[in-house]
Write a protein that holds these residues in place. Structure first.
Motif, PDB file in Angstrom:
ATOM      1  N   GLN A  96       0.813  -1.203   0.000  1.00 24.14           N
ATOM      2  CA  GLN A  96       0.000   0.000   0.000  1.00 24.14           C
ATOM      3  C   GLN A  96       0.859   1.270   0.000  1.00 24.14           C
ATOM      4  O   GLN A  96       0.472   2.284  -0.574  1.00 24.14           O
ATOM      5  CB  GLN A  96      -0.929  -0.006   1.214  1.00 24.14           C
ATOM      6  CG  GLN A  96      -1.946  -1.139   1.204  1.00 24.14           C
ATOM      7  CD  GLN A  96      -2.926  -1.033   0.046  1.00 24.14           C
ATOM      8  OE1 GLN A  96      -3.731  -0.121  -0.002  1.00 24.14           O
ATOM      9  NE2 GLN A  96      -2.859  -1.967  -0.888  1.00 24.14           N
ATOM     10  N   THR A 149      -7.390  -5.112  -0.308  1.00 26.18           N
ATOM     11  CA  THR A 149      -6.262  -4.198  -0.546  1.00 26.18           C
ATOM     12  C   THR A 149      -6.619  -3.097  -1.541  1.00 26.18           C
ATOM     13  O   THR A 149      -5.789  -2.250  -1.845  1.00 26.18           O
ATOM     14  CB  THR A 149      -5.033  -4.968  -1.071  1.00 26.18           C
ATOM     15  OG1 THR A 149      -5.402  -5.687  -2.251  1.00 26.18           O
ATOM     16  CG2 THR A 149      -4.523  -5.950  -0.023  1.00 26.18           C
ATOM     17  N   HIS A 163      -8.044   0.293  -2.574  1.00 30.33           N
ATOM     18  CA  HIS A 163      -8.381   1.583  -1.970  1.00 30.33           C
ATOM     19  C   HIS A 163      -8.015   2.686  -2.944  1.00 30.33           C
ATOM     20  O   HIS A 163      -7.038   2.583  -3.684  1.00 30.33           O
ATOM     21  CB  HIS A 163      -7.621   1.779  -0.650  1.00 30.33           C
ATOM     22  CG  HIS A 163      -7.924   3.085   0.009  1.00 30.33           C
ATOM     23  ND1 HIS A 163      -9.118   3.329   0.653  1.00 30.33           N
ATOM     24  CD2 HIS A 163      -7.203   4.235   0.121  1.00 30.33           C
ATOM     25  CE1 HIS A 163      -9.118   4.554   1.128  1.00 30.33           C
ATOM     26  NE2 HIS A 163      -7.974   5.134   0.824  1.00 30.33           N
ATOM     27  N   ILE A 179      -4.783   1.651   5.643  1.00 31.79           N
ATOM     28  CA  ILE A 179      -3.758   0.709   6.123  1.00 31.79           C
ATOM     29  C   ILE A 179      -3.997   0.384   7.601  1.00 31.79           C
ATOM     30  O   ILE A 179      -3.947  -0.785   8.006  1.00 31.79           O
ATOM     31  CB  ILE A 179      -2.346   1.280   5.914  1.00 31.79           C
ATOM     32  CG1 ILE A 179      -2.027   1.404   4.423  1.00 31.79           C
ATOM     33  CG2 ILE A 179      -1.294   0.393   6.596  1.00 31.79           C
ATOM     34  CD1 ILE A 179      -0.769   2.209   4.119  1.00 31.79           C
ATOM     35  N   SER A 222       0.400   4.092  -2.804  1.00 33.43           N
ATOM     36  CA  SER A 222       0.011   5.432  -2.353  1.00 33.43           C
ATOM     37  C   SER A 222       1.092   6.485  -2.523  1.00 33.43           C
ATOM     38  O   SER A 222       0.815   7.672  -2.459  1.00 33.43           O
ATOM     39  CB  SER A 222      -0.379   5.380  -0.874  1.00 33.43           C
ATOM     40  OG  SER A 222       0.748   5.035  -0.074  1.00 33.43           O
ATOM     41  N   PHE A 252      -4.884   6.670   2.418  1.00 27.50           N
ATOM     42  CA  PHE A 252      -4.299   5.330   2.520  1.00 27.50           C
ATOM     43  C   PHE A 252      -3.835   5.060   3.952  1.00 27.50           C
ATOM     44  O   PHE A 252      -3.814   3.908   4.392  1.00 27.50           O
ATOM     45  CB  PHE A 252      -3.103   5.186   1.557  1.00 27.50           C
ATOM     46  CG  PHE A 252      -3.493   4.697   0.194  1.00 27.50           C
ATOM     47  CD1 PHE A 252      -3.568   3.341  -0.086  1.00 27.50           C
ATOM     48  CD2 PHE A 252      -3.777   5.590  -0.817  1.00 27.50           C
ATOM     49  CE1 PHE A 252      -3.927   2.880  -1.345  1.00 27.50           C
ATOM     50  CE2 PHE A 252      -4.130   5.150  -2.085  1.00 27.50           C
ATOM     51  CZ  PHE A 252      -4.213   3.781  -2.351  1.00 27.50           C
TER      52      PHE A 252
END
Length: 497
Positions: free
Chosen positions: A44, A375, A377, A360, A48, A356
């Motif tokens: 992530q 996962t 997003h 997370i 991000s 994010f």
């Protein structure tokens, strides 16, 4: 008697054996969770573009997981450490709220009191009529103050910045009647900060540092950037042109009670343990902590199954209650989520303003609770950045074409291939229309944030992606070039015509 001794001995051996067998299983389960967490965070973080993340999990009064990812400073390749400081954004609000509850416990104020009892000059109106706003309504974001009042918070490093900030409300009408509805407005907590100052006769930052942070043991945390050396704080970043961009925003000292405590995951673990029933102090007993988690049910939920408490969001999910809050500053974001029944808490800090960070943190909680995790997003800032980057590419191509056409026209004028027209009649009308079109485009570009969101370009420049600011100037430059090219065509003509 001997039989009893043998039975006790047998049971003791059995329990010891079971403990030895289950301990590796528990350890293996925790190890598996940690691997999943690390894989998730790295994945992530890459998507991000967040430069650095600090993460901590507490359970039953102990820190069971603490890990850092990425960089405190990308250019210098300085890694994030557990001691690295971050602006924690709106998760600051819970500290301000707890101070208010403590002052009430000490008999120095009442949450049911009108704010004017403590700030006499703060007279706010709704539809032209003066309104009474209680401290509780400020705590619960039901004061009627508009959410876009954040755009009016002034840049300031002055010691009286908090009062100057609250005074901006005197020029703003309430958005709704106090106590009628939830509307999140960060300045509610700045007003509470000024109440704390007036009641304690101390600056807000010193009171919170000495009377809140120190008793909890948060010795490495600070109240406002003016209390800390910049080298100790992670460099902040914004998204821009599909990657992280270093950015140093203005200082809003008047907004400290709502969003500018500076902390790290070592200290925030102590804060979470206090919330979960551990680390209690004489100043903050469990009754006071539980009171701060009590949701305001006098207004409708603001999200599904979500109510606001004193600086916390209280969420009901799958018959469980979670205490949580996210924080976003121009170049930092944070998220704290706790499940009191399991005495479990997760906190995550990052040095980029990104949703994010919350995603997370929520996923880490889900993994630790043994739930499945999605996962996927999306982040609104990333979306805006992609759109702005695309539009800038289009504007760049259009601008280059217009510049080339303008240069070609100028060259023709110099070579006597075009000559000046007499400006009259139809030409005056065309020039007027051309001027009005360009002026309308420029005015629309300048006013559209205020029309759609109630914000200014100055606010968007601070909070939005870097590419949005460049796009704004790109529109102005391209419109100017278009106007100049149009003038050249209108005021001259081809000699061969």
């Amino acid at each position: 008697m001997k039989h009893l001794v043998r039975i006790i001995s047998f049971l003791g051996t059995l329990i010891l054996g079971l403990t030895c067998l289950t301990a590796p299983l528990v350890s293996a389960e925790s190890s598996g969770k940690m691997e999943k967490i690390e894989e998730l965070v790295e994945q992530q973080r890459h998507i991000s573009k967040i430069p650095g993340i600090s993460l901590v999990i507490v359970e039953k009064g102990e820190t069971v997981y603490q890990r850092n990812f990425g960089y405190k400073n990308v250019k210098e390749k300085t890694p994030v450490m557990s001691s690295t400081l971050f602006e924690i954004g709106s998760t600051t609000k819970a500290f301000t709220a707890l101070a208010i509850l403590r002052l009430e416990k000490e008999g120095k104020l009442k949450r049911s009191d009108s704010v004017q009892k403590y700030i006499p000059w703060l007279k706010l109106k709704y539809q032209g009529e003066l309104q009474t706003i209680t401290l509780n309504q400020l705590l619960y974001h039901s004061s009627g103050i508009a959410s876009n009042s954040i755009a009016q918070i002034p840049e300031s490093t002055d010691s009286n910045a908090l009062e100057l900030n609250v005074k901006t409300l005197l020029n703003q009408e309430l958005n709704r009647k106090p106590g009628s509805m939830f509307e999140y407005a960060t300045i509610n907590y700045d007003v509470l900060g000024l109440v704390i100052e007036n009641v304690t006769k101390q600056p807000y930052d010193l009171y919170i540092k000495d009377e809140v942070l120190k008793p909890i043991g948060m010795k490495d945390s600070f109240v406002g950037l003016h209390q800390v050396q910049s080298s100790m704080v992670a460099q902040g970043y914004k998204i821009g042109f599909l990657k992280e961009q270093k950015y140093t925003p203005p200082i809003y000292r008047g907004n400290i009670p709502a969003g500018y405590i500076i902390s790290n995951t070592i200290d925030i673990a102590k804060w979470m343990n206090l919330q979960l029933g551990y680390n209690s102090t004489n100043e903050f007993n469990q009754q006071l902590i539980k009171e701060s988690h009590h949701p305001d049910r006098s207004v409708a939920t603001f999200n599904k199954n979500s109510y606001y408490a004193s600086g916390w969001e209280v969420v009901k999910k799958e018959a469980k209650q979670y205490i949580q809050h996210e924080g976003q500053n121009p170049t930092y974001s944070s998220f704290i989520i706790m499940q009191p029944d399991k005495e479990l808490g997760v906190a995550i800090f990052s040095n980029m303003n990104s949703s994010f960070t919350t995603s997370i943190g929520q996923s880490v909680m889900d993994i630790w609770e043994g739930k499945s995790v999605s996962t996927y997003h999306t982040d609104s800032y990333q979306k805006m950045d992609k759109i702005a980057t695309f539009l800038l590419s289009v504007l760049f191509v259009l601008g280059v074409i217009l510049i080339l056409l303008s240069l070609r026209t100028i060259r023709m004028i110099v070579r006597k291939q075009r000559e000046r027209r007499v400006l009259k009649g139809k030409r005056i009308l065309i020039l007027s229309i051309h001027t009005l079109i360009v002026a309308a485009i420029l005015i629309l570009v300048i006013l559209i944030p205020n029309i759609l969101l109630g914000f200014t370009w100055t606010f968007i420049q601070v909070w939005g992606p870097v590419s949005i600011t460049v796009l704004f100037y790109g529109f102005i430059v391209t419109s100017t070039i278009f106007y100049v090219y149009g003038i050249l065509l209108i005021l001259t003509k081809n000699i061969q015509q």
